[in-house]
Scaffold this motif. Structure first.
Motif, short mmCIF file in Angstrom:
data_model
loop_
_atom_site.label_atom_id
_atom_site.label_comp_id
_atom_site.label_asym_id
_atom_site.label_seq_id
_atom_site.Cartn_x
_atom_site.Cartn_y
_atom_site.Cartn_z
N PHE A 17 29.88 -11.56 38.47
CA PHE A 17 31.32 -11.36 38.45
C PHE A 17 31.69 -10.02 37.83
O PHE A 17 30.86 -9.35 37.20
CB PHE A 17 32.01 -12.50 37.69
N CYS A 18 32.94 -9.63 38.02
CA CYS A 18 33.51 -8.44 37.41
C CYS A 18 34.73 -8.84 36.60
O CYS A 18 35.43 -9.79 36.95
CB CYS A 18 33.93 -7.42 38.46
N GLU A 19 35.00 -8.08 35.54
CA GLU A 19 36.17 -8.34 34.71
C GLU A 19 36.74 -7.03 34.20
O GLU A 19 35.99 -6.12 33.81
CB GLU A 19 35.80 -9.23 33.53
N ILE A 20 38.05 -6.91 34.22
CA ILE A 20 38.70 -5.76 33.60
C ILE A 20 38.68 -6.02 32.10
O ILE A 20 39.33 -6.94 31.60
CB ILE A 20 40.14 -5.58 34.11
N THR A 21 37.91 -5.21 31.38
CA THR A 21 37.71 -5.43 29.94
C THR A 21 38.41 -4.39 29.08
O THR A 21 38.34 -4.47 27.85
CB THR A 21 36.21 -5.45 29.61
N GLY A 22 39.09 -3.45 29.69
CA GLY A 22 39.82 -2.46 28.90
C GLY A 22 40.86 -1.75 29.73
O GLY A 22 40.65 -1.46 30.91
N ILE A 23 42.00 -1.46 29.12
CA ILE A 23 43.08 -0.70 29.75
C ILE A 23 43.38 0.49 28.84
O ILE A 23 43.37 0.37 27.61
CB ILE A 23 44.35 -1.56 29.92
N ASP A 24 43.65 1.64 29.44
CA ASP A 24 43.93 2.86 28.67
C ASP A 24 42.78 3.19 27.72
O ASP A 24 42.98 3.52 26.55
CB ASP A 24 45.24 2.73 27.90
N VAL A 25 41.57 3.12 28.26
CA VAL A 25 40.37 3.45 27.49
C VAL A 25 40.10 4.95 27.63
O VAL A 25 39.94 5.46 28.75
CB VAL A 25 39.16 2.66 28.00
N GLU A 26 40.07 5.66 26.52
CA GLU A 26 39.80 7.09 26.55
C GLU A 26 38.31 7.34 26.72
O GLU A 26 37.49 6.84 25.95
CB GLU A 26 40.29 7.75 25.27
N VAL A 27 37.96 8.12 27.75
CA VAL A 27 36.57 8.42 28.06
C VAL A 27 36.37 9.93 28.08
O VAL A 27 37.12 10.65 28.73
CB VAL A 27 36.17 7.82 29.43
N LYS A 28 35.35 10.38 27.37
CA LYS A 28 35.00 11.80 27.35
C LYS A 28 33.82 12.04 28.28
O LYS A 28 32.80 11.37 28.19
CB LYS A 28 34.64 12.24 25.93
N LEU A 60 38.04 -3.90 43.42
CA LEU A 60 38.99 -3.98 42.31
C LEU A 60 40.11 -4.93 42.69
O LEU A 60 40.61 -4.88 43.81
CB LEU A 60 39.56 -2.59 42.00
N LYS A 61 40.49 -5.79 41.74
CA LYS A 61 41.50 -6.80 41.99
C LYS A 61 42.53 -6.78 40.88
O LYS A 61 42.18 -6.70 39.71
CB LYS A 61 40.82 -8.18 42.06
N GLY A 62 43.82 -6.85 41.25
CA GLY A 62 44.89 -6.96 40.28
C GLY A 62 45.12 -8.39 39.87
O GLY A 62 44.56 -9.33 40.45
N PRO A 63 45.99 -8.63 38.89
CA PRO A 63 46.75 -7.59 38.19
C PRO A 63 45.85 -6.71 37.31
O PRO A 63 44.85 -7.19 36.78
CB PRO A 63 47.74 -8.38 37.33
N GLU A 68 53.22 -9.02 34.09
CA GLU A 68 53.37 -7.70 34.68
C GLU A 68 52.32 -6.74 34.15
O GLU A 68 51.86 -6.84 33.03
CB GLU A 68 54.78 -7.16 34.39
N SER A 69 51.95 -5.78 35.01
CA SER A 69 51.04 -4.71 34.62
C SER A 69 51.69 -3.39 34.98
O SER A 69 52.39 -3.28 35.99
CB SER A 69 49.70 -4.86 35.36
#
Length: 227
Positions: A149-160, A132-135, A43-44
């Motif tokens: 290719f593409c890869e989700i390499t971070g979740i909840d990454v804080e960006v300024k 963009l592709k889930g999960p 789950e995500s």
């Protein structure tokens, strides 16, 4: 009116997709299989549609081509599609994106036009590019060919960014030795591109769509990119 050399910027931008620096490797997924390399069923807490613009907005970026900045006008948003008009100092265009629960695709795009139509949402699709592709979880990966290719390499990454701080997902795009990272915030979409070639970040988000009347007003917005 200043002559505008408009060319398609999709795959950026913005879940424009990717930015102009990756447009030289634009992919037509109607001919290339978008095999999902990681189809984990865990789950995500997020879905792909969380990371697209939720309402019309004007996004102003610094950096980009020749450090001249970029303006993205999200002027059409429906339940299953959104439209972005893009302009920078050298190129521009229009992209239409299809929204699904766990998949975003670029389905229509044009370039080299000096006159924008009001809406492109119902145009015959001329693209099928997976953006963009889930999960939506770290490690989800999709490919265009054996090297790209593409890869989700971070979740909840804080960006300024100059426009503010955002909680984002990080997507890493690789094509051989080339690599870039794009950061997407909920309800807004792309907010930053990190790469050696034409990096950019969001400097302003404006929801006053009345200021966009013609191409001259878009050029006025471009001036903000270089302050």
């Amino acid at each position: 009116m200043q002559k505008v050399i408009l060319g398609l910027i999709i795959g950026i931008f913005s879940l424009t997709g990717f930015s102009s620096q990756t447009s030289t490797t634009k992919i037509n997924n109607s001919n290339v299989s978008s095999e999902v390399l990681n189809e984990s069923k865990s789950e995500s807490k997020y879905s792909a549609k969380d990371f697209v613009p939720k309402k019309p907005m004007i996004k102003v970026f610094n950096g980009d081509f020749e450090n001249g900045g970029r303006v993205e006008v999200v002027d059409k948003v429906t339940q299953d599609k959104y439209q972005i008009k893009v302009l920078n100092t050298g190129t521009g265009g229009v992209g239409v994106y299809e929204i699904k629960e766990n998949e975003i695709r670029a389905v229509y795009g044009i370039g080299e036009t000096e006159i924008f139509e009001e809406s492109y949402l119902n145009k015959e699709p001329n693209s099928n590019e997976l953006i963009l592709k889930g999960p939506i979880k770290k490690g989800t990966k999709w490919s265009y060919n054996e090297n790209e290719f593409c890869e989700i390499t971070g979740i909840d990454v804080e960006v300024k960014t100059p426009a503010g701080n955002y909680n984002t997902i990080e997507i890493t795009y690789k094509n051989g030795d080339y690599e870039s990272k794009q950061y997407y915030a909920k309800g807004i979409g792309l907010v930053k591109i990190a790469t050696e070639m034409y990096p950019s970040e969001l400097i302003e988000v404006d929801y006053d769509m009345e200021q966009i009347k013609n191409l001259e007003s878009l050029f006025d917005l471009l001036k903000k990119c270089r302050k």
